[in-house]
Scaffold this motif. Structure first.
Motif: not given
Length: 359
Positions: A1-23
């Motif tokens: 699996m691509s590392a960039l598209f692995e889900p990432y969980t912090l506390r109780d929030v799961t982010i579906p991938n690791r390609a994020w939009m910054p402010p």
């Protein structure tokens, strides 16, 4: 699996991938009137496009905790309930598309009250909706900026309270993650660096004193931000000064302290607090600062800085240099960058049914 598209969980929030939009500030809110600081159709379209394009996390641009905390009169804010209601439209749509909505809470400090970048970005006065900036010390950013008013201790306490109030409103607006803006020469960064903080009281001098305000803000926000939702902190890991500035060593030490105070991820950028410095800009030029924090502390990190290619982002994650990447300029150029990166790397992102022919 691509590392960039692995889900990432912090506390109780799961982010579906690791390609994020910054402010990234849009300078497109109304400067006065009843809708001052509220997001507009521009903001909705801007953020919605990146969510439908597959970004796992969308961090809404620097959103001021008070009118005086804006970078420009055209910045977003979250100091009243009218703004909260306008944000709900955005957060609801982002969540419907599978992206996690986040917001950056900010105070511009001595770099406040400036014009929009495409209008020159110079400081503006009351005749152009401007105001008197504040800072830890009466030290201007450069010769073209006004001398800021030095915050009193009562003023410091007021700003801490404004951050907490903004966090409460961010929760009401539907945001799942809050990020405290401590980077790029704005108020919290002004306190952190000896370059801009010349105070002689308990908020200046030693590392412990210069970080006091930041930790008070973190504690105040963490107190009102739910335990099941993550809190981020954005930092400039270095001022890029040879001496008398904030350094990478300071950042590593401070990351441990932030982690102990309940921060869940450090968003690692650099610069912005000192004018006229030379920064060696190039692909991934800020990634080593994130990598060092990740290697030397328990703090998860997100990397930024001219990350433009899918393979480049994948390598950063696969090498363990960061836990996620924030793709800025490239997402401005290409709102569907994450979806295209998934195709290139064999990952998966949610594609709206209306776009099924693009798969």
């Amino acid at each position: 699996m691509s590392a960039l598209f692995e889900p990432y969980t912090l506390r109780d929030v799961t982010i579906p991938n690791r390609a994020w939009m910054p402010p990234m500030c849009q300078y497109s809110a109304a400067p006065d009137g009843p809708l001052t600081g509220a997001p507009t159709d521009w903001h909705f379209t801007h953020y919605a496009a990146r969510a439908t394009g597959g970004a796992g996390l969308v961090i809404v641009e620097a959103t001021a905790v008070s009118p005086e905390g804006r970078i420009s009169p055209y910045d977003l804010g979250i100091w009243n309930d009218t703004q909260v209601e306008a944000f709900r439209r955005i957060t609801r749509f982002l969540a419907e598309q599978g992206s996690v909505p986040a917001v950056q809470l900010a105070h511009a400090g001595r770099k406040a009250s400036t014009d929009r970048p495409w209008a020159g970005g110079a400081p503006v006065g009351p005749e152009a909706h401007g105001w008197q900036p504040v800072a830890p010390s009466a030290v201007p950013f450069d010769a073209d900026h006004p001398v800021p008013a030095e915050l009193t201790k009562d003023g410091i306490r007021e700003v801490v309270g404004q951050f907490a109030d903004a966090a409460r409103r961010a929760l009401a607006a539907g945001f799942e993650i809050a990020e405290i803006h401590g980077a790029h020469g704005y108020l919290i960064g002004n306190f952190l660096s000896p370059h801009s903080n010349h105070r002689t009281d308990e908020y200046g001098g030693s590392h412990e004193n210069r970080t006091r305000f930041a930790l008070e803000v973190v504690d105040a926000v963490r107190e009102v931000w739910p335990d099941d939702k993550p809190l981020f902190f954005r930092i400039s890991a270095t001022d890029w000064l040879e001496r008398d500035g904030w350094t990478a060593d300071d950042t590593v030490r401070f990351a441990r302290e932030l982690h102990a105070h309940g921060v869940d991820l450090l968003d690692v950028s650099t610069g912005g607090n000192a004018s006229g410095v030379r920064i060696p800009v190039g692909p991934g030029y800020q990634v080593p600062f994130a990598a060092r924090v990740k290697a030397e502390t328990p703090m998860p990190v997100a990397a930024v800085g001219l990350i433009t290619e899918a393979e480049q982002a994948e390598k950063i994650l696969a090498n363990g240099e960061a836990d996620a990447v924030l793709v800025g300029r490239e997402l401005l150029r290409n709102p569907s960058w994450a979806r295209q990166a998934a195709r290139a790397l064999g990952g998966e992102v949610r594609v709206p049914e209306q776009y099924h022919r693009s798969v």
